[in-house]
Design a protein around this motif. Structure first.
Motif, mmCIF file in Angstrom:
data_model
loop_
_atom_site.group_PDB
_atom_site.id
_atom_site.type_symbol
_atom_site.label_atom_id
_atom_site.label_comp_id
_atom_site.label_asym_id
_atom_site.label_seq_id
_atom_site.Cartn_x
_atom_site.Cartn_y
_atom_site.Cartn_z
ATOM 1 N N UNK A 25 104.049 69.424 9.128
ATOM 2 C CA UNK A 25 103.861 68.504 10.251
ATOM 3 C C UNK A 25 102.496 68.782 10.872
ATOM 4 N N UNK A 26 101.859 67.736 11.322
ATOM 5 C CA UNK A 26 100.587 67.878 12.032
ATOM 6 C C UNK A 26 100.642 66.947 13.232
ATOM 7 N N UNK A 27 100.446 67.516 14.410
ATOM 8 C CA UNK A 27 100.497 66.718 15.629
ATOM 9 C C UNK A 27 99.123 66.161 15.942
ATOM 10 N N UNK A 28 99.113 65.153 16.778
ATOM 11 C CA UNK A 28 97.874 64.521 17.200
ATOM 12 C C UNK A 28 96.932 65.551 17.818
ATOM 13 N N UNK A 29 95.613 65.451 17.548
ATOM 14 C CA UNK A 29 94.662 66.386 18.165
ATOM 15 C C UNK A 29 94.624 66.252 19.687
ATOM 16 N N UNK A 30 95.128 65.149 20.235
ATOM 17 C CA UNK A 30 95.188 64.975 21.686
ATOM 18 C C UNK A 30 96.307 65.815 22.300
ATOM 19 N N UNK A 55 106.114 67.867 29.764
ATOM 20 C CA UNK A 55 107.110 67.607 28.726
ATOM 21 C C UNK A 55 107.146 68.735 27.710
ATOM 22 N N UNK A 56 108.337 69.000 27.220
ATOM 23 C CA UNK A 56 108.523 69.891 26.072
ATOM 24 C C UNK A 56 109.068 69.016 24.950
ATOM 25 N N UNK A 57 108.546 69.201 23.774
ATOM 26 C CA UNK A 57 108.979 68.419 22.608
ATOM 27 C C UNK A 57 109.820 69.314 21.703
ATOM 28 N N UNK A 58 110.869 68.742 21.132
ATOM 29 C CA UNK A 58 111.703 69.477 20.194
ATOM 30 C C UNK A 58 111.672 68.743 18.867
ATOM 31 N N UNK A 59 111.288 69.468 17.827
ATOM 32 C CA UNK A 59 111.233 68.931 16.471
ATOM 33 C C UNK A 59 112.336 69.588 15.662
ATOM 34 N N UNK A 60 112.959 68.792 14.804
ATOM 35 C CA UNK A 60 114.032 69.310 13.974
ATOM 36 C C UNK A 60 113.738 69.083 12.511
ATOM 37 N N UNK A 61 114.308 69.933 11.710
ATOM 38 C CA UNK A 61 114.160 69.840 10.265
ATOM 39 C C UNK A 61 115.110 68.767 9.754
ATOM 40 N N UNK A 62 114.544 67.735 9.141
ATOM 41 C CA UNK A 62 115.343 66.628 8.633
ATOM 42 C C UNK A 62 115.914 66.914 7.253
ATOM 43 N N UNK A 94 115.254 65.690 4.394
ATOM 44 C CA UNK A 94 114.277 65.788 3.305
ATOM 45 C C UNK A 94 113.271 66.921 3.554
ATOM 46 N N UNK A 95 113.639 67.856 4.433
ATOM 47 C CA UNK A 95 112.821 69.011 4.799
ATOM 48 C C UNK A 95 111.519 68.643 5.506
ATOM 49 N N UNK A 96 111.471 67.450 6.094
ATOM 50 C CA UNK A 96 110.329 67.082 6.930
ATOM 51 C C UNK A 96 110.708 67.367 8.380
ATOM 52 N N UNK A 97 109.690 67.517 9.235
ATOM 53 C CA UNK A 97 109.919 67.784 10.654
ATOM 54 C C UNK A 97 109.782 66.487 11.429
ATOM 55 N N UNK A 98 110.784 66.172 12.261
ATOM 56 C CA UNK A 98 110.777 64.947 13.058
ATOM 57 C C UNK A 98 111.069 65.287 14.513
ATOM 58 N N UNK A 99 110.460 64.511 15.426
ATOM 59 C CA UNK A 99 110.722 64.734 16.850
ATOM 60 C C UNK A 99 112.153 64.319 17.152
#
Length: 101
Positions: free
Chosen positions: A13-18, A42-49, A51-56
């Motif tokens: 996963x790569x988040x926005x540079x902003x 804000x706090x963001x929580x990402x989970x392992x989907x 297909x082993x990708x990370x999603x918010x």
């Protein structure tokens, strides 16, 4: 003499540079990541989907900037402390989330 293994590094996963992250914490089971950005309310929580990708999965919003946050060892609660020195425990509902083995 110990043997060293070579690992292949794979960016998931790569988040926005902003989004300038100041804190990132894995849950104990490795299925979730909690992030806080600089001067963010804000706090963001990402989970392992599946297909082993990370999603918010969720966003926790506070009235003032979050200074600190942590995720419980069972991954069910997030504790945040904001700039007003108020502590909040948020329960994460697991409805529809993929659980790790």
């Amino acid at each position: 003499m110990s043997q060293c293994e070579k690992f292949e590094l794979v960016e998931k996963i790569k988040l926005s540079p902003d989004y300038k992250i100041t804190t990132a914490i894995f849950s104990a089971d490795g299925c979730h990541v909690l992030t806080i950005a600089n001067k963010d309310k804000e706090a963001q929580i990402y989970g392992l989907g599946g297909d082993e990708s990370w999603v918010k999965k969720a966003t926790i919003r506070r009235k003032s900037r979050i200074l600190s946050a942590t995720i419980s060892s069972d991954g069910r609660h997030v504790l945040t402390i904001n700039a007003s020195h108020q502590l909040r425990i948020t329960e994460l509902q697991r409805k529809g989330l993929i659980t790790c083995a």
